[in-house]
Design a protein around this motif. Structure first.
Motif, short mmCIF file in Angstrom:
data_model
loop_
_atom_site.label_atom_id
_atom_site.label_comp_id
_atom_site.label_asym_id
_atom_site.label_seq_id
_atom_site.Cartn_x
_atom_site.Cartn_y
_atom_site.Cartn_z
N GLY A 42 38.62 29.54 35.10
CA GLY A 42 37.25 30.02 34.94
C GLY A 42 36.67 29.60 33.61
O GLY A 42 37.18 28.70 32.94
N ILE A 43 35.62 30.30 33.24
CA ILE A 43 34.91 29.95 32.02
C ILE A 43 34.06 31.15 31.59
O ILE A 43 33.79 32.05 32.40
CB ILE A 43 34.00 28.72 32.26
N ALA A 44 33.67 31.15 30.34
CA ALA A 44 32.65 32.10 29.87
C ALA A 44 31.60 31.30 29.11
O ALA A 44 31.94 30.50 28.25
CB ALA A 44 33.28 33.15 28.97
N ASN A 88 43.37 30.00 24.21
CA ASN A 88 43.57 31.07 25.18
C ASN A 88 45.04 31.04 25.62
O ASN A 88 45.49 30.06 26.20
CB ASN A 88 42.64 30.80 26.38
N LYS A 105 39.55 39.63 34.88
CA LYS A 105 39.03 38.66 35.85
C LYS A 105 40.17 37.92 36.52
O LYS A 105 40.10 37.59 37.70
CB LYS A 105 38.00 37.73 35.24
N GLN A 154 38.90 38.66 30.13
CA GLN A 154 39.88 37.66 30.54
C GLN A 154 40.93 38.18 31.53
O GLN A 154 41.12 37.64 32.60
CB GLN A 154 40.57 37.10 29.30
N ARG A 171 33.80 41.71 19.30
CA ARG A 171 34.85 41.15 18.43
C ARG A 171 34.53 41.49 16.99
O ARG A 171 33.41 41.28 16.54
CB ARG A 171 34.91 39.62 18.61
N ASP A 213 30.52 35.39 32.53
CA ASP A 213 31.96 35.22 32.69
C ASP A 213 32.25 34.94 34.15
O ASP A 213 31.78 35.69 35.02
CB ASP A 213 32.62 36.53 32.23
N GLU A 253 42.19 37.45 22.13
CA GLU A 253 41.26 36.32 22.08
C GLU A 253 41.24 35.73 20.68
O GLU A 253 40.41 34.90 20.35
CB GLU A 253 39.83 36.76 22.46
N GLY A 278 33.35 28.12 27.16
CA GLY A 278 34.70 27.58 27.20
C GLY A 278 35.53 28.29 28.24
O GLY A 278 35.29 29.46 28.54
N GLY A 279 36.49 27.56 28.79
CA GLY A 279 37.36 28.17 29.79
C GLY A 279 38.55 27.28 30.02
O GLY A 279 38.76 26.29 29.31
N SER A 280 39.33 27.63 31.05
CA SER A 280 40.53 26.85 31.34
C SER A 280 41.08 27.19 32.71
O SER A 280 40.65 28.17 33.33
CB SER A 280 41.62 27.15 30.29
N ARG A 303 44.35 28.64 34.46
CA ARG A 303 45.28 29.63 33.90
C ARG A 303 46.71 29.41 34.40
O ARG A 303 46.91 28.88 35.50
CB ARG A 303 44.86 31.06 34.29
N GLN A 361 28.44 37.39 27.61
CA GLN A 361 28.87 36.14 28.21
C GLN A 361 28.73 36.17 29.72
O GLN A 361 28.92 37.19 30.35
CB GLN A 361 30.27 35.73 27.77
N SER A 394 36.91 40.08 25.69
CA SER A 394 36.42 39.37 26.86
C SER A 394 37.07 40.02 28.08
O SER A 394 38.05 40.75 27.93
CB SER A 394 36.79 37.89 26.82
N1 ASP Z 1 38.02 34.48 27.81
C1 ASP Z 1 37.49 33.27 27.26
C2 ASP Z 1 36.52 33.59 26.15
O1 ASP Z 1 35.97 34.69 26.10
C3 ASP Z 1 36.74 32.46 28.26
C4 ASP Z 1 37.57 31.99 29.40
O2 ASP Z 1 38.60 31.35 29.19
O3 ASP Z 1 37.15 32.22 30.53
O4 ASP Z 1 36.21 32.76 25.32
#
Ligand code: ASP
Length: 463
Positions: A407-409, A324, A200, A197, A219, A235, A173, A362-364, A366, A233, A195
């Motif tokens: 997804g997103i967190a 990411n 999930k 990530q 972190r 998540d 991350e 934030g997320g995206s 994948r 988060q 995370s």
């Molecule tokens: N893993 C990312 C983060 O912790 C969030 C995500 O892209 O879902 O910032």
């Protein structure tokens, strides 16, 4: 003794003899009579020990923060003594008996008001007392309510809550890992998750389609006002979705939850801005859209930032990901990634949620095909072996029917900071660390015993 009644319920029991349990919030000894405010989780009530009361002797002993059980009669206050602006301002407990359940030493600092100005290390040492203060009680309750409402919303939308491991392999991350030595594999280490990530995404491979978790992320970063070693988060990850779908689902959840909690959102739907425009307009990818007036009235100004560059150059002149590495480029730029062309121009499907100057999530979408993730790591200069070592398990999963997903967190603390108007992360966490990285109340980090070190096969290099 009678069964315990909550202080918040006393109003409906005038003229009755009741028993309450709680803390002495304030004591005002007037010589002949002694007044108290008693406090429990439901609120505050005034009590009085009248001259000649059998409780007088014990009452003289009581000090602030003693834990007591009090029996008395709930009296209506005469009209001239009613305090309309206070909870239970129209009643008073005429105390008949007091049992001291536990005395208390004097408080190390004043907990009757806002404790934010008290020395950080003292607050941390006595965090359980700090948490008794009204503001901290409220902050923790707002946090609990926010998480509860998000959970309820997601369950209603048929998400499934799944926990992922704490002892795991390093996830990239972009921060340093906290590591945990393995006793049964000397010289080997787990990493605490930055995370969930990868897990999930694997849950999408597993066919759950809509997952969420209230996840701890750890972190090893420089500590700042809005950043600690640990944060929570919300998540989530969804299958068969586009950017629009995830953003709409998140916007729906955030809107319904914060509005149900009494907050006003400045603009709906949330405005969207590209990274480039945000940098030109605000000089940053997080910004505050509120007017001065809106700042005072607690309005929430959400916005999405999209179209971030996928890669940036490191100091060493190599490409690395901006957000990411597991993201997909925007569809129009997938071809460039696959051909290794125009790397600096490739935009990612990343969407950041900004609120009142903070990045609130934030997320995206994948990469769900092995060749796409491979292409990302190739751009970053990884050899085939390094690629296999880093993300071989993800590539393998992607070769076994992983659906498109994204997804997103959302940062729970940052959201609660916005909901409560707090400017420091530590005001919305129960047991935060100090700026020096020392734990609240407990004494960590600390040295291991020689026995523990031997068991783990570790030697400390004492410089
Ligand atoms: N893993 C990312 C983060 O912790 C969030 C995500 O892209 O879902 O910032």
């Amino acid at each position: 003794m009678k069964e315990r009644m909550l202080i918040g319920d006393l109003g409906a029991h005038t003229s009755e003899t009741v028993s309450i349990s709680g803390w002495v919030d304030v004591r005002r000894d007037q010589g002949k009579m002694i007044f108290f405010d008693f406090r429990d989780r439901s609120g505050i009530v005034q009590g009085v020990v009248l001259p000649g009361s059998p409780a007088m002797e014990t009452a003289k002993e009581l000090r602030n923060e003693y834990v007591v059980r009090v029996e008395g009669v709930v009296n209506k206050r005469p009209e001239r003594n009613v305090q309309a602006d206070r909870q239970n301002g129209d009643i008073e407990l005429e105390i008949k008996a007091i049992e001291i359940m536990n005395p208390s030493e004097p408080m190390p600092f004043d907990i009757s008001g806002d404790t934010s100005g008290i020395d950080e290390s003292v607050r941390a040492e006595y965090r359980y007392l700090d948490l008794r203060s009204k503001r901290m009680q409220k902050n923790m309750r707002v946090r609990s309510e926010f998480v509860r409402r998000c959970r309820e919303h997601l369950f209603a939308k048929h998400f499934i809550e799944i926990e992922t491991p704490l002892l795991t392999e390093s996830t990239p991350e972009g921060s340093r890992d906290f590591v945990v030595p393995s006793r049964i594999n000397p010289g080997k280490f787990y990493a605490l998750p930055q995370s969930p990530q990868q897990y999930k995404q694997l849950l999408m491979t597993a066919g759950f389609e809509q997952y969420f978790q209230i996840a701890r992320a750890v972190r090893d970063e420089d500590l700042r006002a809005d950043r600690g070693f640990e944060h929570t988060q919300l998540d989530l990850e969804m299958s068969f979705v586009t950017m629009e779908d995830v953003m709409a689902a998140v916007e729906d959840m955030v809107t319904s939850v914060v509005e149900a909690m009494g907050h006003t959102i400045k603009r709906k739907p949330f405005p969207r801005i590209s990274y480039k425009d945000a940098m030109e307009k605000y000089g940053a990818d997080k910004f505050d859209l509120r007017t001065e007036e809106e700042k005072v009235s607690g309005v929430l100004a959400y916005a999405w930032v999209v179209n971030f560059p996928f890669f940036e150059k490191t100091d060493a002149g190599k490409w690395t990901f901006t957000h990411n590495p597991f993201s997909m480029p925007i569809p129009e730029h997938l071809d460039w990634l696959m051909k290794g062309e125009r790397i600096g121009d490739i935009l990612t499907t990343q969407y950041d949620l900004v609120c009142n100057g903070f990045e609130s999530g934030g997320g995206s979408i994948r990469a769900h095909k092995p060749e796409i993730l491979e292409a990302v790591y190739k751009v970053m200069g990884f050899s085939s072996e390094e690629l296999e070592e880093r993300v071989g398990h993800m590539l393998k999963a992607f070769r076994h029917g992983t659906p498109p997903h994204g997804g997103i967190a959302l940062g729970v603390e940052r959201t609660i900071m916005n909901l409560t108007g707090e400017t420091y992360l530590r005001e919305v966490q129960a047991f935060p660390m100090t700026r020096g990285g020392k734990t609240a109340v407990m004494n960590a980090p600390k040295a291991l015993t020689d026995k523990q070190l031997a068991e783990l096969g570790l030697k400390i290099d004492k410089k």
